[in-house]
Design an enzyme around this catalytic site. Structure first.
Site, PDB file in Angstrom:
ATOM      1  N   GLN A 259       0.806  -1.663   0.016  1.00  0.00           N
ATOM      2  CA  GLN A 259      -0.068   0.442   0.347  1.00  0.00           C
ATOM      3  C   GLN A 259       0.709   1.445  -0.120  1.00  0.00           C
ATOM      4  O   GLN A 259       0.161   1.812  -0.944  1.00  0.00           O
ATOM      5  CB  GLN A 259      -0.577  -0.080   1.129  1.00  0.00           C
ATOM      6  CG  GLN A 259      -2.200  -1.060   0.981  1.00  0.00           C
ATOM      7  CD  GLN A 259      -2.901  -0.893  -0.078  1.00  0.00           C
ATOM      8  OE1 GLN A 259      -3.176  -0.077  -0.402  1.00  0.00           O
ATOM      9  NE2 GLN A 259      -2.883  -1.589  -1.373  1.00  0.00           N
ATOM     10  N   HIS A 262       1.873   2.868  -3.118  1.00  0.00           N
ATOM     11  CA  HIS A 262       0.939   3.653  -4.520  1.00  0.00           C
ATOM     12  C   HIS A 262       1.050   5.370  -4.235  1.00  0.00           C
ATOM     13  O   HIS A 262       0.871   5.958  -4.525  1.00  0.00           O
ATOM     14  CB  HIS A 262      -0.936   2.990  -3.615  1.00  0.00           C
ATOM     15  CG  HIS A 262      -1.333   2.307  -3.757  1.00  0.00           C
ATOM     16  ND1 HIS A 262      -1.280   1.745  -4.928  1.00  0.00           N
ATOM     17  CD2 HIS A 262      -1.735   0.919  -3.462  1.00  0.00           C
ATOM     18  CE1 HIS A 262      -2.215   0.974  -5.968  1.00  0.00           C
ATOM     19  NE2 HIS A 262      -2.399   0.395  -4.969  1.00  0.00           N
ATOM     20  N   GLU A 325     -10.022   1.140   4.988  1.00  0.00           N
ATOM     21  CA  GLU A 325     -10.263   0.405   3.392  1.00  0.00           C
ATOM     22  C   GLU A 325      -9.874  -0.849   2.592  1.00  0.00           C
ATOM     23  O   GLU A 325     -10.830  -1.556   2.342  1.00  0.00           O
ATOM     24  CB  GLU A 325      -9.084   1.650   2.370  1.00  0.00           C
ATOM     25  CG  GLU A 325      -9.969   1.184   0.596  1.00  0.00           C
ATOM     26  CD  GLU A 325      -8.507   1.564  -0.442  1.00  0.00           C
ATOM     27  OE1 GLU A 325      -9.345   1.563  -1.611  1.00  0.00           O
ATOM     28  OE2 GLU A 325      -7.425   2.283   0.190  1.00  0.00           O
ATOM     29  N   HIS A 326      -8.204  -1.041   3.381  1.00  0.00           N
ATOM     30  CA  HIS A 326      -8.252  -2.488   2.746  1.00  0.00           C
ATOM     31  C   HIS A 326      -7.988  -2.998   4.393  1.00  0.00           C
ATOM     32  O   HIS A 326      -7.383  -2.511   5.394  1.00  0.00           O
ATOM     33  CB  HIS A 326      -7.347  -3.046   2.057  1.00  0.00           C
ATOM     34  CG  HIS A 326      -7.589  -2.480   1.237  1.00  0.00           C
ATOM     35  ND1 HIS A 326      -6.719  -1.262   0.346  1.00  0.00           N
ATOM     36  CD2 HIS A 326      -7.623  -2.533  -0.102  1.00  0.00           C
ATOM     37  CE1 HIS A 326      -6.864  -0.793  -1.089  1.00  0.00           C
ATOM     38  NE2 HIS A 326      -7.682  -1.426  -1.218  1.00  0.00           N
ATOM     39  N   ASP A 359      -6.746  -6.962  -5.313  1.00  0.00           N
ATOM     40  CA  ASP A 359      -6.451  -5.349  -6.607  1.00  0.00           C
ATOM     41  C   ASP A 359      -6.781  -5.996  -7.934  1.00  0.00           C
ATOM     42  O   ASP A 359      -7.190  -5.028  -8.429  1.00  0.00           O
ATOM     43  CB  ASP A 359      -5.034  -5.813  -5.801  1.00  0.00           C
ATOM     44  CG  ASP A 359      -5.294  -3.978  -4.848  1.00  0.00           C
ATOM     45  OD1 ASP A 359      -6.073  -3.216  -4.457  1.00  0.00           O
ATOM     46  OD2 ASP A 359      -3.725  -3.421  -4.533  1.00  0.00           O
ATOM     47  N   GLU A 413     -52.241  15.567   8.334  1.00  0.00           N
ATOM     48  CA  GLU A 413     -50.999  16.993   7.826  1.00  0.00           C
ATOM     49  C   GLU A 413     -51.820  17.780   7.638  1.00  0.00           C
ATOM     50  O   GLU A 413     -50.498  18.879   7.148  1.00  0.00           O
ATOM     51  CB  GLU A 413     -50.166  15.779   7.015  1.00  0.00           C
ATOM     52  CG  GLU A 413     -49.560  14.946   7.476  1.00  0.00           C
ATOM     53  CD  GLU A 413     -48.969  14.458   6.595  1.00  0.00           C
ATOM     54  OE1 GLU A 413     -48.668  14.768   5.191  1.00  0.00           O
ATOM     55  OE2 GLU A 413     -47.747  13.445   6.791  1.00  0.00           O
ATOM     56  N   HIS A 418     -54.498  16.770  -1.121  1.00  0.00           N
ATOM     57  CA  HIS A 418     -53.992  15.392  -0.830  1.00  0.00           C
ATOM     58  C   HIS A 418     -55.586  14.833  -0.822  1.00  0.00           C
ATOM     59  O   HIS A 418     -55.605  13.605  -1.153  1.00  0.00           O
ATOM     60  CB  HIS A 418     -52.961  15.426   0.469  1.00  0.00           C
ATOM     61  CG  HIS A 418     -51.688  15.559  -0.320  1.00  0.00           C
ATOM     62  ND1 HIS A 418     -50.855  17.094  -0.088  1.00  0.00           N
ATOM     63  CD2 HIS A 418     -50.449  14.789  -0.222  1.00  0.00           C
ATOM     64  CE1 HIS A 418     -50.123  17.194  -0.300  1.00  0.00           C
ATOM     65  NE2 HIS A 418     -49.139  15.248  -0.969  1.00  0.00           N
TER      66      HIS A 418
END
Length: 431
Positions: A259, A262, A325-326, A359, A413, A418
């Site tokens: 990692q 990267h 993330e991982h 990956d 309401e 309606h």
């Protein structure tokens, strides 16, 4: 390189601060917003100006000619083509089972409620290719988009200094049957997709990981009125490796460095449960020396976090706080621990499951939430490229049956219009 911090000695605030975004990410946000707003105001001319400034791109068109795609595929080494096809097949196999199911329910006698599934119309896929062309990301994004039935898929890829797009990325695009590839990257590519500038289509949703500027641009355009949706917060890569006394130091070091290479801003975290930290540090030094991208990895490792824990509860506390993330579990009880984790993009169980398998070719998607977003997001799926539309159809009998509840609720309401819309139908239906 690995300075241990005892989890038990940290206050709640200190634990929160440990995983806070780096200041450089905040700086990236202001720069990304400036670029996006520049393209919104200046359109095609501004987009081309940013492309020249940041990519050195001076060609007349951003779109890559179809013949360049065919040529890249033709020139691909046979073994590389086989590896790509194998990865595409595994990703297709895993994603084929996904997708929103259609639903049909008679909620009242005579009233049928349905949900149909439709693909998003136009999607933009961002494929990082600055310092490393992520061919795998193209596969991870294009396959679920195709399974979902998206009619228009536009891919943006940062070009090389000579204006060309990496041939492996183009070859993969050709193997996948993609034809709409644009040589543009960075925040300017996100802006182009958001506003439909410089030949790029206006995307309904933008997908893909990227550096801090790309992540910030995606987040910003998604907040604009009428702007595109985005898949998830996906910035600089993250890994958390949990290791106990059974872990192989060389395996742990390799996973941390995988990692770290990267991005200088990649977040690398080791959670130790009694493992030999000196042996892991030594293995990191040895392996780092042989990495072609050791300069990048060294910068990330300089900011690596090493947490020591004394129990599974502390391990889980660190995982849930980081929402990585991982997550790689190199422990004797890895399978049991994985079942207890709620906050992680993807989990890799046991010594024989490196994150690099995920990956490239394991099948699950590698486009995952970062920056603690895994508390609320999962990775990219076929469903991310779809949306649902609900449909209701009532017969006269259905209108009579549902009307009493609708009229009473509308009165509660204070919405007489309606109530009237329902009452008229009830009366006409003979009730």
């Amino acid at each position: 390189m690995l300075k241990p911090i005892a989890w038990s000695g940290l206050s709640a605030n200190a634990r929160e601060a440990l995983f806070a975004p780096a200041p450089s990410l905040v700086d990236a946000e202001s720069a990304a917003v400036e670029i996006v707003e520049g393209v919104r105001r200046g359109g095609d001319a501004a987009l081309r100006s940013y492309a020249r400034q940041f990519d050195g791109y001076t060609r007349d068109r951003f779109r890559v000619p179809n013949e360049a795609l065919r040529s890249a595929e033709a020139g691909l080494d046979r073994a590389d083509a086989d590896a790509l096809q194998s990865a595409i097949g595994a990703v297709q196999q895993f994603h084929q089972a996904q997708g929103f199911p259609e639903i049909r329910v008679e909620t009242w006698p005579g009233l049928v409620a349905r949900r149909k599934t439709v693909p998003i119309g136009t999607v933009g896929l961002y494929v990082p290719a600055g310092s490393a062309p992520l061919v795998s990301t193209l596969i991870m994004l294009a396959v679920p988009a195709q399974i979902a039935g998206v009619p228009r898929i536009a891919v943006v890829v940062p070009p090389a200094p000579d204006g060309t797009v990496n041939s492996a990325v183009l070859a993969a695009a050709s193997l996948l049957g993609l034809t709409e590839i644009y040589a543009i990257g960075g925040a300017q590519a996100i802006a182009g997709l958001a506003f439909g500038a410089g030949e790029l289509p206006r995307a309904d949703k933008i997908f893909g990981p990227g550096n801090a500027w790309v992540a910030a641009a995606k987040a910003y355009v998604s907040r604009l009125q009428g702007g595109p949706a985005i898949d998830l917060p996906a910035g600089p890569s993250e890994v958390m490796v949990v290791a106990d006394v059974t872990a192989e130091p060389e395996f742990v070091a390799a996973d941390l460095l995988a990692q770290a290479e990267h991005d200088p801003m990649a977040r690398v975290v080791l959670v130790s449960r009694g493992t030999d930290l000196d042996a892991i540090a030594a293995a990191c030094e040895t392996q780092l020396a042989g990495l072609p991208r050791r300069s990048i990895a060294s910068q990330a490792m300089a900011n690596a976090i090493c947490i020591t824990t004394a129990s599974d509860d502390e391990v889980l506390g660190a995982i849930e706080a980081a929402a990585p993330e991982h997550l790689i579990l190199q422990t004797a009880n890895a399978s049991e621990l994985a079942e207890c984790v709620r906050n992680s993009g993807s989990i890799f169980v046991g010594a024989w499951t490196p994150e690099s398998a995920g990956d490239y070719a394991a099948g699950p998607n590698h486009t995952l939430p970062t920056g603690r977003a895994a508390r609320a997001y999962g990775g990219v799926t076929v469903e991310a490229f779809q949306k649902t539309v609900t449909i209701m159809e009532a017969s006269p009998e259905g209108a009579r049956n549902i009307a009493p509840a609708v009229e009473r609720l509308a009165a509660l309401e204070g919405l007489e219009g309606h109530a009237a819309a329902m009452r008229l139908r009830r009366e006409r239906a003979g009730s």
